[in-house]
Design an enzyme around this catalytic site. Structure first.
Site, PDB file in Angstrom:
ATOM      1  N   HIS A   1      -9.398   0.657   4.869  1.00 33.44           N
ATOM      2  CA  HIS A   1      -8.122   0.920   5.542  1.00 33.44           C
ATOM      3  C   HIS A   1      -8.367   1.839   6.734  1.00 33.44           C
ATOM      4  CE1 HIS A   1      -4.066   2.293   6.337  1.00 33.44           C
ATOM      5  NE2 HIS A   1      -3.654   1.226   5.674  1.00 33.44           N
ATOM      6  N   ASN A  22       0.858  -1.183   0.000  1.00 42.51           N
ATOM      7  CA  ASN A  22       0.000   0.000   0.000  1.00 42.51           C
ATOM      8  C   ASN A  22       0.899   1.240   0.000  1.00 42.51           C
ATOM      9  OD1 ASN A  22      -1.865   2.006   0.473  1.00 42.51           O
ATOM     10  ND2 ASN A  22      -2.207   1.460   2.628  1.00 42.51           N
ATOM     11  N   SER A  81       3.543  -2.087  10.363  1.00 37.76           N
ATOM     12  CA  SER A  81       4.989  -2.015  10.551  1.00 37.76           C
ATOM     13  C   SER A  81       5.726  -3.311  10.191  1.00 37.76           C
ATOM     14  CB  SER A  81       5.322  -1.582  11.989  1.00 37.76           C
ATOM     15  OG  SER A  81       4.837  -0.267  12.216  1.00 37.76           O
ATOM     16  N   GLY A 104       2.316   2.218  10.656  1.00 37.21           N
ATOM     17  CA  GLY A 104       3.198   3.376  10.477  1.00 37.21           C
ATOM     18  C   GLY A 104       3.885   3.830  11.754  1.00 37.21           C
ATOM     19  N   GLU A 155      -6.835   4.280   7.874  1.00 34.56           N
ATOM     20  CA  GLU A 155      -6.682   5.724   7.633  1.00 34.56           C
ATOM     21  C   GLU A 155      -7.976   6.314   7.079  1.00 34.56           C
ATOM     22  OE1 GLU A 155      -3.011   5.354   5.448  1.00 34.56           O
ATOM     23  OE2 GLU A 155      -2.044   4.738   7.305  1.00 34.56           O
TER      24      GLU A 155
HETATM   25  C1  PEP Z   1      -0.691  -0.031   5.831  1.00 34.08           C
HETATM   26  O1  PEP Z   1      -0.731   1.104   5.366  1.00 34.08           O
HETATM   27  O2  PEP Z   1      -1.589  -0.818   5.536  1.00 34.08           O
HETATM   28  C2  PEP Z   1       0.404  -0.387   6.733  1.00 34.08           C
HETATM   29  C3  PEP Z   1       0.381  -1.558   7.289  1.00 34.08           C
HETATM   30  O3  PEP Z   1       1.400   0.546   6.924  1.00 34.08           O
HETATM   31  P1  PEP Z   1       2.863   0.300   7.573  1.00 34.08           P
HETATM   32  O4  PEP Z   1       3.393  -0.990   6.996  1.00 34.08           O
HETATM   33  O5  PEP Z   1       3.652   1.482   7.178  1.00 34.08           O
HETATM   34  O6  PEP Z   1       2.654   0.177   9.061  1.00 34.08           O
END
Ligand code: PEP
Length: 249
Positions: A94, A10, A212, A172, A96
């Protein structure tokens, strides 16, 4: 039949034509585990570019889609418009979008149904906030999010869904769930599939972990029986994404 390992990337609202071209060319040239299904999700404006550049074995996903077929919905993209650009995956729900854009369980479920009915497979994201985890509400939250989708989808339509369990506190932040935490929630989701959908869905629906994930922690997470892959944010923009795709070899 064993479930095929699945790794999604993503890109979120990152990249411009040149950097996305570099990422895609790097993936095209890499030795990717042939047993892993790879789907990358660039910003909407670069979907067509990504589809044109990416090796056909790499899937391309929109980061969102609308639930109505057309009309006065400024800024939205329809299922038909995705298909017209040869895009056959969408990331829906998602965190976000749930948290920042206030998307509800019901809206996310309707978008999931519209996508699947229009021939688009869905990476369906669920996960609890830190506050919900600390209140011991993780399973309640993820089953509530799944149940909203179950109201809209037939049992067969779950064949077109990959469930991404992404604890909001791990996205994140550099704070990855432990292998035990991930496996515990994935196993609970699989039980929910058995009880609420079908034995077939329990066996076949892939449940991937996101939050992460990096080239350092992916191998251990990938050993868990109910972790069928990853949804990767930040690390999908880096060359290390290849190591995550290859976590099982
Ligand atoms: C994501 O955006 O779905 C995600 C898991 O981000 P990150 O790997 O940066 O934590």
């Amino acid at each position: 039949m064993p479930r095929q390992f699945f790794v999604g990337g993503n890109f979120k609202m990152n990249g411009v034509a040149q950097s996305i071209t570099d990422i895609v060319k790097n993936l095209n040239a890499a030795n990717l585990d042939e047993n892993t299904e790879v789907v990358i999700s660039p910003p909407a404006i670069y979907l067509a570019l990504t589809r044109e550049l990416a090796d056909p074995k790499i899937g391309v996903a929109a980061q969102n889609v609308y639930d109505k077929p057309n009309g006065a919905f400024t800024g939205e993209i329809s299922v038909e418009q995705l298909r017209d650009n040869k895009i056959n995956w969408a990331v829906i729900g998602h965190s976000e979008r749930r948290v920042i854009l206030k998307e509800t369980d019901e809206f996310i479920a309707r978008k999931t149904k519209a996508a699947i009915e229009g021939g688009i497979s869905v990476i369906f994201c669920i996960g609890e906030t830190l506050e919900e985890r600390e209140a011991n509400k993780t399973i309640e939250v993820v089953t509530r999010q799944l149940s909203a989708a179950a109201k809209e989808l037939s049992a067969e339509q779950w064949d077109k869904v990959v469930i991404a369990y992404e604890p909001v506190w791990a996205i994140g932040t550099g704070k990855v769930a432990t292998t035990e935490q991930a496996q515990e929630v994935h196993a609970a989701i699989r039980n929910w599939l058995a009880e609420s959908i079908s034995a077939h869905a329990q066996e076949s629906v892939r449940i991937i972990y996101g939050g992460s994930v990096s080239e350092k922690n992916c191998r251990e997470l990938a050993t868990q029986p109910d972790v069928d892959g990853f949804l990767v944010g930040g690390a999908s923009l880096k060359p290390a994404f290849v190591d995550i795709i290859n976590a099982r070899i």
